[in-house]
Design an enzyme around this catalytic site. Structure first.
Site, short mmCIF file in Angstrom:
data_model
loop_
_atom_site.label_atom_id
_atom_site.label_comp_id
_atom_site.label_asym_id
_atom_site.label_seq_id
_atom_site.Cartn_x
_atom_site.Cartn_y
_atom_site.Cartn_z
N TYR B 434 24.45 -23.84 -36.41
CA TYR B 434 25.28 -24.25 -37.57
C TYR B 434 25.46 -23.15 -38.60
O TYR B 434 24.86 -22.11 -38.52
CB TYR B 434 24.83 -25.58 -38.15
CG TYR B 434 23.48 -25.78 -38.81
CD1 TYR B 434 22.68 -24.75 -39.26
CD2 TYR B 434 23.02 -27.10 -39.00
CE1 TYR B 434 21.47 -25.01 -39.89
CE2 TYR B 434 21.81 -27.36 -39.61
CZ TYR B 434 21.04 -26.31 -40.06
OH TYR B 434 19.85 -26.58 -40.68
N GLU B 435 26.39 -23.40 -39.50
CA GLU B 435 26.80 -22.42 -40.54
C GLU B 435 27.29 -21.12 -39.90
O GLU B 435 27.01 -20.02 -40.40
CB GLU B 435 25.62 -22.18 -41.49
CG GLU B 435 26.02 -21.71 -42.86
CD GLU B 435 26.91 -22.70 -43.58
OE1 GLU B 435 28.01 -22.29 -43.96
OE2 GLU B 435 26.55 -23.88 -43.75
N GLY B 436 28.04 -21.25 -38.81
CA GLY B 436 28.51 -20.09 -38.06
C GLY B 436 27.51 -19.75 -36.98
O GLY B 436 26.41 -19.32 -37.30
#
Lengths: 589, 589
Positions: B434-436
């Site tokens: 997550y978050e890239g």
């Protein structure tokens, strides 16, 4: 949920062209010809794909449970086990005298790759049964063999291995379970933990192989004996009749392989469980050790199998999932078009190719160790012993990375259980632990295998690699051979360093063990990758696209996987003092 | 289940001696003196240890569920969130104009290390709230700020970030959620997935930040706008009054962070959810990007935090669990006495030390980028941008290894869920996603950070490392400085190779991105490890045993962790063609 496809062509190629099954031909009464092998594996593939794979995710979700003192396995498992048994798969390489089919064990290995990939939790039941069959075959009296083997080889009765106790995990010397003579039989009392498929409803009887101590037995591993303890004691006709004094206490709640009941077993809560001695008194550990190569290689195979399954799922998703634009920025791209996704997929694929080669090379060597005679046999025994910790340790470490990468390729969907790929990562996490932790494997390699014969077996392996690489250096695979040679030269120096460290201090020396095991894994993997490519380029059965696929796999392995060996070499060559200096107090900051 | 101890001394040391918080003093009205910092972190530690850690395992077991269209979180979470809010922790580095305490954000980072280690699932709720607070602070009108910030900074209202849609994950250009003007407000319609803490009962209101497309907006990322969509629309007095047209549809069944509800959210099933534009139309992505450094560094921090938690548990178990004999073979040994276990523990510890140094160095640089001015600010912005993908990508990769090693140290017990260590490995598995994803981080580093300024920011970092290393080469840490220098020299060449590859083809070049990110992580980690040791040796507050502990950590890192960089360097220098040549057809064997 993606479907599993048994990679029969890759397996056949590995067996024939990398592991060179023809090495066994002189020793086999009936050699396994290509048509027979293809037919057997074709059927095994169907069973894995159509019967065993479909209950993998549902088994994970449902798990198993204890009801009224009995383990109830997940839905569909009983039917699958029946299909598996009735297909004759358990007896594939069993002794024909007791109903086995007498095929070399590499055939069973190839079959098991499919079963394990299809459903790791399921596969453990026949696998442990095979372990029990092997123990009985090698060590039990003719009477016990006649009573138990035919039913076990037919899959009517299952088997288990009961080693671990709460205080005796890696350290079997601490086994406390007791056995006392009672007329012709023994009474077994004690608790065992982590007993895989310790109970279930899939077979008419369960034959527990149990390590226990006789009264006045010597301390340590030299005082442990092996017993058969059937769930149902047989009547005079050899039929399961009386419930023995053995009970499942509970099943563990685990990170993975949920459908495989991991049992706490209690022997002898009442009058003592009836047991029958297998082999000689106090020689139980020796009996266990003769099974070790098979069992440990079996866990390595699980690492390959679950990696292949996870890779197949990641590849299918990468072809289907669209994110971002193609390189020309003209259309949305399937994520397999992005270089970093290609990198992840080839990191999986190239390692799986190397792992598979090693699995079948070691399996054929293992067959050699049983079938050959004289110096050939001796050589095969030593080589098998050397391969085994690498197969178990290195391959199951790779399986962690590969199943994790399969999750990663899925992005956020990978973390969602319904996608099914997280299960492979959770299931795979047991592999570096059971059947001897990978730390134990590494210590086995650097100690029992390298140090104890002063490096003879290892030097022989390294010399074989060097000779084969030298041949390739004037062939179409010379560029890759050069890369293997460069690492090989350094690995020889690292081997000397390990030998010196072990000679100096065989306890402290084990601080280098893990790096050495990983180094040897990457090196052996590279050697066999180049062998595979060399064979592929000269294989008329492969088309240009398949040959090209092999070349990509081997090139990637040499440039992006093998270089990891450099780190391990550096660790060994320059880092032994750093490890030697560690002690428990340095963690007290 | 082991207890979590907030490592306040290591954190204070990292902040003062490695990250050098004094760099910020010239820019702060009220600088944070040592006593204040210790007092704040002491309280934060107590909260983490005593309130938030105890509900970690129970939260994992219970998870969260949807009942009557509302998410019910795990037991005890509401009370913990109340304690957390009332302690003023959410507003720690918030704007004093709206009730925040105006402390530099590194203080919040240090607090969050404890909260995240104590309970990753719990920590995501305040973390996402902070993200929403930051978006509103930086981009919303004064009116919206006045309405929302005070309640959010007080922790009375929580916040969420709504970016992902089924077809728009890494690729935000594909966002399809719609917004249409309706008088002063907008009506939002569409579905969002993977919304962390998208609903719960812990706060009086939930302020959703939602990316959506206005009619006739340009295609792609340039046509996306950002909206506030509160769960309860405020009345004229600013109180939550009317239920907005936003519903949680379901919560995902995940591999880990079970207690953190990952929601499918439906906006506008009826009349359209009422939303308020944040910033300018079509500039939603820009607003997201200004928050990116904080959010991504926050996930890196999670990697450190959960690694520390897992390490503490493994260390405690290794001291307690007895298996095998001690080196003198005089008594049973705690497993921490075995060299291979020491190796595992120090692999964890030395990397955690390096990771912590990087976390706080990057956090202080991030503060610099906000507080400084002129060239200092510019420099800090570029350096922060460079650190961010390494912090997020490299640290969360290390967290996979470290949490897995923590399981391994436990042997069979590690695989049993009740032991609690498997949860850390399962929880940690989301971090590279997550978050890239870490692939996106790597591409960010080699593309947006390295290639787009022709390597200027990276060369500046490498020059700083080189200068500091040169100073150390005549000091008591010279042996370690030499080891860093050797890798640095090769890393400079690898950097040139990456630049050339990106200039030649910025799509194909990203095939090297992951290796480059990992290389830079190991190198930066080594640099900061030596800085830490140099500082420790000259720190009067540390006793000899603490100094020795630092030396063991740094020596091990240099000899056994840093050498992994050699493999990545080799990949980059010699392997770019191999990656360039990959395409989807090579997987069709």
């Amino acid at each position: 949920m993606s479907e599993y496809l048994y990679p029969i062509n890759d397996i056949l190629f590995s067996l024939r062209s990398v592991a060179k099954t023809e090495r066994l031909t002189p020793y086999l009464e009936d050699s396994v010809d290509n048509d027979l092998l293809e037919a057997i594996l074709g059927e095994a593939g169907k069973l894995a794909e159509q019967v065993i794979a479909p209950i993998n995710a549902s088994g994970d979700k449902e798990g198993s449970r204890v009801e009224n003192g009995e383990v109830i396995e997940a839905k569909g498992f009983k039917e699958a086990f029946k299909a598996y048994s009735e297909g004759g798969w358990i007896g594939l390489s069993g002794d024909p005298e007791y109903g086995g089919q007498g095929l070399p064990s590499y055939v069973a290995t190839a079959v098991n790759e499919g079963v394990q990939a299809a459903n790791l939790a399921f596969s453990l039941c026949p696998l442990l049964s095979l372990g029990a069959i092997e123990a009985i075959s090698l060590h039990a009296s003719a009477e016990l063999k006649n009573l138990y083997l035919p039913k076990m080889l037919a899959g009517e009765w299952a088997g288990t291995m009961n080693l671990t106790e709460p205080a005796a995990g890696s350290d079997l010397a601490a086994i406390a379970c007791k056995a006392t003579a009672d007329g012709d039989v023994f009474r077994i009392k004690g608790q065992k933990i982590f007993i895989t498929w310790g109970d279930h409803q899939m077979s008419d009887n369960i034959i527990h192989l149990v390590l226990a101590r006789l009264p006045n037995a010597p301390d340590g591993v030299k005082g442990i004996s092996l017993f058969i303890v059937p769930k149902f004691i047989l009547d005079d006709l050899g039929k399961p009749a009386h419930r023995n004094d053995v009970q499942v206490v509970s099943v563990e709640h685990k990170m993975g392989i949920h459908a495989s009941p991991t049992c706490v077993m209690s022997f002898g809560d009442k009058e003592g469980a009836v047991g029958y001695l297998v082999g000689q008194e106090n020689e139980g550990i020796k009996a266990m050790f003769t099974m070790m190569n098979n069992a440990r290689q079996g866990v390595g195979l699980q690492g390959l199998a679950i990696s292949e399954r996870a890779y197949q799922q990641a590849l299918a998703y990468a072809k289907e999932r669209k994110q971002g634009m193609n390189a020309e920025r003209t259309a949305r791209a399937a994520i397999i078009e992005h270089p970093d996704v290609l990198r992840m997929l080839m990191t999986m694929k190239s390692q799986i190719d190397a792992m598979r080669s090693l699995i079948y090379v070691a399996a054929v060597e293992n067959d050699m160790s049983h079938l050959a005679s004289g110096d050939d046999k001796k050589h095969a025994i030593a080589r098998t012993a050397l391969y085994t910790p690498i197969v178990k340790g290195w391959i199951t470490e790779q399986a962690q990375e590969i199943t994790s990468l399969a999750v990663q390729v899925h992005g956020g969907m990978g973390f969602i259980e319904e996608t099914g790929v997280a299960q492979h990562a959770r299931d795979a996490r047991i592999l570096p632990i059971y059947e001897g932790t990978n730390g134990i494997q590494a210590i086995d390699l650097i100690g029992r295998k390298l140090h104890s014969d002063k490096g003879a077996a290892m030097m022989s392996l390294l010399a074989d690699i060097e000779a084969e690489v030298a041949e390739w250096q004037t062939s179409s695979v010379s560029a890759y051979a050069d890369k293997v040679k460069a690492v090989l030269d350094q690995a020889k120096m690292a081997t000397e360093t390990c030998l010196t460290a072990m000679q100096k201090n065989p306890v402290l020396g084990t601080g280098l063990a893990y790096s050495y095991m990983m180094l040897m894994g990457y090196l052996v993997g590279a050697w066999l990758q180049v062998r595979a490519l060399h064979a592929a380029q000269n294989d008329e059965k492969l088309d240009e696209s398949q040959k090209s696929s092999w070349e990509h796999s081997v090139a990637f392995y040499c440039d992006h996987v093998l270089p990891r060996a450099l780190g391990h070499i550096h660790s060994i060559m320059f880092g032994s003092t750093t490890v030697d200096n560690l002690n428990k107090n340095v963690f007290n900051r």
